[in-house]
Design an enzyme around this catalytic site. Structure first.
Site: not given
Length: 828
Positions: A169-171, A523, A428-429
């Protein structure tokens, strides 16, 4: 309990190695010394082979005579990750294909006296799912870090009912696990057992709470039994009824009442009182089973009504409109089985300490352990619960939908008695993926039609039906963000929940938070780096450069370093020293997010929720978190505690005016005095004013306003700050500061901080003072550890501050090791 010591190996090898259950193959390989630490430097890249081979786990055990004498014995795995076959003494009992489900099988016919062996064979998730992607013929939209694992652009995570974040993921890193990740046990029983117990509140008044217990009972043959409910800790008699048993599973109900009920409240509003109810099933002159459940008595509803040019989105708790303050929650480790009870409690307690009353469990992680929800019950923190679907689109074939349906039903039943549970959200999203993100535009119309139909089947038919059947008192929300069913994100500012990413992804300035206010902000966020103490634990000194290979490996956002540096250049002077850059990235994050948090609170009651991205980290990384992987509070966490305080004083500039707002989440009005002054950074007060303040309960209003040019007349905006404090009966209830220019344009003086340390309960007290402004004072120890109850604060000229610190060091040792860092120190 069959946890603890097991053995494991790569399928086809002869040698077995020690394993621990619950766990996963990565943690077992690490414990056996067969791989290096996946989080250290760039080791992640060298460990991508692990998800491309099959693994086997085995355990030999000897069941006791008491277990073997039972009519029924069941083997229960609370979590198998993910594609597994389970054998007992060579007999195949379980075929598993979902990390989020509990898997069980009757095993009495296969148990032996003496040694028995369980063997679990895990199929590689890559080998299992890559053919599904290739057979589909097109790529389902979703996040892609497959290149790290050697898969290029072939996204496969959406085919597995498995924690999506483990694919990268981006984290977070790409570490795709296999293993027995939750407890495993043998259950023995006779005659009948309770499969589930649900407590439904039918009515709740100050005089009495009326409940219904719905109990699923599984019997071995027809007959009679006695069901009793006891309210522990009270002198109430047991509530009892006779029930009819049958072979198989049936449901029975039992009504009960609790006089003068004590309510469950969220953090800041009252005590989150917990009742313990015990269900007892008796038959044939003996107790067959006891089951304890902790519940809270409260009413909670999601209020959706037309108002202010749109439709509201807020929760009403025990009749009181609730402003939700909190953060988004991701799994606290890439390997969730090693999140300890202590870490769970630290993180939830940290949320409560920052005045949070809601955590949003994000849909790309896991349905959390029972302990997480127990802690949220105890600390009065509501949980917005996503189902585990995130930022992608998923297959719609019958086996996948059936698997997802069973997953949803199991987890809804597991969690539904928790008073903290506020809402079930489909994903989510993903509504954004279908619509405004434009990920569908390149698909053939027929494929687009099929993908949309598959989405609607799961999130508008299957999941709401599961919630309605299993947890009818809680609301279901199809996707976050969502303006309304069938309405995409263009209307979110007026209806539904809102993810605002103009700041960060859109390179909008922090001030744009003020122009993007939704009904419920679920968010928004901004990144920072962990401090040097954390960075040093995954790197070497030669890596200490933002653009080094190791630092880039621990920055998973492709735009991350550039964004932080760009925003920093807009608000601060970018420092050259590595440790100063890390520190200033946290100050930047905190000061920027302060604008967002205070903006959304001032907008009450139009906006009734501020949930920022994100609370925690799953590994040491640059991310949007306010608490880093090793539990260190970032500047953002300290700022959140002040921005989320029950009573907030918030100065801001708007259309050439300076305004001071007061925001209260308290249930009683507050009367006091608003004291305001303009201070020169070097000490003198240049202007002061006092006005009476009448703040209504649970409201927001401006207390003072003045033309900016009037208040700045004759003053140098580079050298002054505005300070506002709400005072009542000689006590400061809330205070805040405001600067008239960006920090890079301020004429900051060199701080002259002095401090002294004395003993205090559980640690020490540090008294700090400076004759001039010290901007964003950061306290740290040169050696040793401490938790500071305040940090990264502005030390005003001539205004002493006392900070408590929890530490094992003596006051003398603490004082010798204490160091301070301010924004001025980064101006090299």
């Amino acid at each position: 309990d069959l946890g603890g010591s097991w053995e494991f190996h790569m399928a086809g090898q002869k040698k077995w190695y020690p394993a621990h259950v619950p766990g996963c193959v990565h943690t077992d390989l690490l414990a056996a010394g067969l791989i290096p630490d996946p989080f250290y430097r760039t080791n992640e890249r060298d460990l991508q082979w692990i998800d491309k081979v099959d693994w086997e786990y085995k355990k030999t055990f000897t069941p006791g005579e008491d277990l073997l004498s039972r009519e029924r014995v069941r083997l229960v795995f609370q979590g198998l990750d993910t594609y597994a076959r389970v054998y007992l003494n060579g007999a195949l009992l379980i075929r598993a294909d979902n990390m989020f489900r509990t898997w069980s099988a009757d095993c009495r016919p296969f148990l032996r006296k003496g040694p028995n062996t369980i063997l679990v064979r895990f199929r590689s998730p890559v080998s299992e799912d890559l053919p599904k992607r290739l057979d589909l013929g097109y790529q389902l939209p979703g996040p892609g870090w497959g290149w790290i694992g050697g898969l290029g652009k072939l996204g496969i995570s959406m085919f597995a009912r498995k924690a999506q974040y483990q694919y990268g993921w981006d984290w977070g890193p790409r570490l795709v696990t296999s293993g027995i990740w939750r407890p495993v046990r043998l259950e023995g029983w006779d005659r009948a057992r309770m499969e589930s117990v649900q407590y439904l509140v039918r009515s709740l008044t100050p005089k009495e709470a009326r409940l219904t217990a719905r109990v699923e009972v599984r019997g071995t043959r027809p007959g009679k039994a006695l069901l009793s409910i006891l309210v522990q800790g009270t002198d109430l008699p047991a509530f009892t009824r006779e029930i009819d048993l049958a072979e198989g599973t049936g449901t029975c109900s039992l009504d009960l009442a609790i006089p003068r009920p004590r309510l469950w409240w969220t953090n800041g509003l009252g005590e989150p009182h917990i009742y313990t109810l015990e269900a007892v099933l008796s038959g044939e002159g003996r107790i067959l089973e006891r089951r304890s459940t902790r519940i809270g008595l409260r009413t909670l509803r999601l209020v959706r009504k037309k108002s202010m040019g749109g439709k509201s989105f807020y929760f009403e708790l025990n009749g009181i409109p609730l402003y939700c303050k909190g953060a988004d929650w991701i799994p606290a480790d890439s390997f969730p089985s090693r999140v300890t009870p202590g870490k769970y409690e630290f993180l939830v307690k940290s949320a409560a300490a920052a005045h949070m009353n809601m955590l949003r469990v994000w849909g790309g992680g896991i349905y959390e352990n029972d302990l997480f929800y127990d802690l949220c019950d105890r600390y009065g923190i509501l949980v917005w619960q996503d189902f585990m679907f995130a930022c992608a689109l998923y297959p719609g074939d019958a086996p996948f939908v059936e698997n997802a349906t069973r997953e949803a039903a199991q987890n809804v039943k597991r969690l539904r008695n928790h008073p903290c549970l506020a809402l079930w959200c489909g994903n989510n999203e993903m509504d954004a993926v279908l619509g405004p993100w434009g990920w569908m535009k390149d698909f053939d119309p027929e494929i687009r039609k099929k993908i949309t139909a598959d989405y609607d089947r799961i999130f508008h038919l299957v999941l709401p039906k599961v919630v309605s059947a299993c947890d009818p008192t809680r609301p279901y929300w199809p996707s976050s963000p969502l303006a309304d069913w069938g309405v995409h994100t263009s209307l979110q500012a007026r209806s539904g929940d809102y993810h605002y990413w103009g700041v960060w992804h859109g390179k909008a300035m922090f001030e744009s938070f003020r122009d993007n206010v939704g009904r419920f902000m679920s968010e928004y966020g901004f990144q920072s780096f962990p401090l040097l103490d954390t960075v040093s634990r995954f790197s070497t000194r030669e890596d200490w450069n933002i653009d080094s290979e190791v630092m880039k490996a621990h920055q998973r956002s492709g735009i991350g370093n550039e964004r932080i540096r760009w925003y920093m250049s807009k608000y601060y002077k970018v420092p050259r020293r590595f440790d100063h850059f890390l520190y200033l990235s946290q100050v930047l994050q905190a000061e920027g997010m302060k604008i967002g948090m205070e903006t959304y609170r001032r907008a009450k009651p139009f906006c009734m929720g501020s949930i920022y991205w994100q609370l925690d980290d799953c590994w040491p990384v640059a991310s949007w978190s306010s608490i880093d992987y090793f539990g260190k509070w970032k500047a953002l966490q300290y700022f959140a505690r002040k921005a989320y305080a029950p009573l907030l004083v918030s100065p801001c500039e708007e259309k050439g005016r300076l305004l001071v707002h007061a925001v209260s989440d308290l249930t009683k009005p507050v009367t006091g005095t608003l004291r305001m002054e303009i201070l020169d950074f070097r000490g003198p007060s240049l202007w002061s004013r006092e006005v009476p303040a009448e703040i209504p309960s649970n409201g927001s209003l401006p207390l003072f306003h003045v033309e900016k040019k009037e208040i700045l007349a004759g003053k140098d905006p580079r050298r002054i700050l505005f300070h506002a404090a709400l005072v009542s009966k000689g006590k400061t209830l809330a205070e805040n500061v405001h600067y008239f220019m960006k920090v890079k344009d301020l004429d900051l003086p060199r701080p002259k901080c002095s401090f002294s340390v004395k003993a205090a309960k559980g640690g020490v007290e540090v008294r700090l003072e400076s004759p001039v402004l010290a901007k964003n004072v950061h306290l740290y120890l040169q050696k040793g550890s401490a938790f500071f109850e305040d940090d990264f604060f502005d030390l005003l000229p001539g205004r002493p501050v006392t900070v408590r610190a929890r530490t094992a060091l003596s006051p003398e040792a603490f004082e010798k090791r204490l160091r301070l860092l301010t924004v001025w120190d980064t101006l090299d």
